[in-house]
Enzyme design. Structure first.
Site: not given
Length: 499
Positions: A193, A231, A178
């Site tokens: 990032r 997710d 995630s």
């Protein structure tokens, strides 16, 4: 002489009484002016947050336009419309042993799921949760992935003989990662990032699946990553496993996102071979949607300007759990400053950003006691505002209602936009009635019942009674865990070989 004294005393008493009455009247007038000013602020907030059906339909139409633009080209819209590379959702026929690794913050989970096919469904599910030491969050890529792989190996080492695989067959893993990733296939993606307190410079730009795979090899673990999962896409998969008509997934929690099943031919920016299924799951990243039709107030603009990402995630800042309580706090602060709503002194705690969390706002909104005792307790415990009148507490509840209603109705408009894009907002003539299930997850949806109730009622209002009968909302929990394991199953190379 005595008469004069008596008269003088009576006169003094009368004057004193008149002065006292005047003071009371003056204080009452002052209170009335303050109350009128406070009510003016509430009324203005209510008007600015208005979401009449016409406006919601404009928001839905704007969502459709942005969806088309995002599918046409990279960077063509505020909506990223990311290609997930998931072209096979679970059918319920999946059999065997599958694993999931859910890395989304300072903890990660490892899950083992046993699937029994059409007749038996989900036979067994076990998991362990592990904290990541702070030094590994700012260390090296190898150190982090070695630690995760070692925990995976420990989890598998504790398995009984019933979980042994036949010779030559690898264990398969769904990996929920995630963090922002540029996905390049169902089982590969480069890290764009870090967020959530991680800062591992040498991992940026690397394929996270390749890094995990190398670490598993170093641990002597014979395991392959079959699916790299977001997710929300996992929630879609988990929902599809339980309800065959799932076409959309929405997460309403701290943040918000949506994913849905799109026809592969409707994705101009897709340049590969068309998938056999003819379908592709799109991760919308809908939190970044914005439109001139969104009912923004001065409080929203101020919160956005002071945020870490000004001008970004505007839709999320209106509808998700991270922000609802904060908007209420900002309105209360203005009422305290400009209308002395809580007395002559502005309560210091009310000046603290994000001190009023959405779960506390929800608790106040749901207070059904005649004297709103829970509202009184929350105001005292969180904001250190004591001795609130029942009238004041009723206004606080009304503000919670205004902010939650706007958020839930806008979320419903977003869902309508998706249904319009895939042609599920009308009833088809002839043939079997097409059913559509929307899989929902997230703490806001699950625990803030006034919010979720309002969302469902608004969607019915937008679609009309006839179409609403073909649409249902179902709670699909743990997309990042179970959903990832199910996607590992539905994208297993062994499945193709068996078929």
């Amino acid at each position: 002489m005595e008469k004069k004294v008596v008269v003088a005393v009576v006169c003094v008493a009368a004057v004193a009484g008149a002065v006292a009455t005047a003071a009371v009247v003056k204080r009452k007038m002052k209170m009335d002016r303050r109350w009128a000013k406070a009510m003016e602020i509430v009324k203005e907030m209510q008007e600015k947050c208005g979401t009449p059906i016409g406006k919601l339909k404009q928001v839905a139409d704007a969502m459709v336009v942005e969806m088309h633009a995002g599918l046409a080209s990279e960077g063509g819209s505020k909506l990223k419309m990311l290609i997930s590379y998931v072209d096979n959702l679970p059918t319920g026929d999946e059999k065997g042993l599958f694993y999931a690794l859910d890395l989304g913050g300072t903890n990660f989970r490892v899950l083992r799921v046993q699937l029994g096919g059409k007749d038996s469904g989900l036979i067994n599910q076990e998991f362990t949760e592990v904290s990541i030491p702070p030094n590994l969050m700012i260390g090296t890529s190898d150190a982090l992935f070695d630690y995760i792989a070692a925990e995976l190996a420990r989890f598998i080492a504790q398995e009984g003989q019933e979980f042994e695989l036949p010779p030559g067959k690898q264990r398969e893993l769904g990996f929920t990662f995630s963090f922002p990733v540029m996905q390049t296939s169902i089982a590969s993606g480069t890290l764009v990032r870090w967020t959530k307190g991680f800062s591992i410079d040498d991992a940026v730009g690397l394929d996270v699946v390749a890094e995990l795979t190398k670490a598993m090899k170093r641990q002597g673990l014979d395991m392959r990553v079959s699916a790299l999962v977001n997710d929300t896409v996992g929630t879609l998969a988990g929902g599809k496993y339980s309800y065959k008509d799932v076409a959309v997934a929405v997460i309403l929690g701290t943040g918000s996102n949506a994913a849905y099943v799109e026809s592969a031919q409707a994705i101009p920016k897709w340049h590969g071979d068309l998938p056999k299924s003819g379908e592709m799951v799109i991760n919308m990243e809908w939190g970044n949607f914005r439109s001139s039709h969104l009912p923004l107030t001065e409080y929203d603009h101020a919160m956005d300007n002071e945020s870490l990402n000004p001008g970004e995630q505007i839709f999320e800042k209106l509808i998700s759990g991270m922000y609802l309580g904060e908007i209420v706090r900002r309105v209360l602060l203005k009422m305290a400053e400009e209308a002395a709503f809580f007395g002559d002194i502005v309560p210091p705690k009310l000046k603290t950003p994000f001190i009023l969390r959405t779960p506390d706002m929800s608790a106040m909104h749901h207070d059904t006691s005649s004297d709103l005792i829970l509202v009184e307790k929350k105001m005292k415990d969180i904001l250190e505002i004591g001795n609130t009148s029942l009238q004041t507490r009723k206004v606080v509840v009304e503000l919670c209602n205004i902010v939650a209603t706007r958020g839930s109705r806008l979320a419903a408009a977003g869902i309508l936009g998706i249904l319009k894009k895939i042609g599920r907002d009308t009833v088809k003539d002839g043939g079997d009635e097409q059913k559509t299930v929307i899989a929902m997850d997230g703490g806001l949806f699950e625990h803030y019942s006034e919010y979720s109730k309002c969302l469902e009622n608004t969607l019915t209002e937008l679609l009309g009674e006839e179409v609403s009968k073909t649409i249902s909302i179902e709670h699909a929990s743990d997309g990042s865990g179970l959903g990832a394991a199910l996607l590992a199953a539905s994208h297993s190379p062994y499945l193709e070989a068996e078929n």
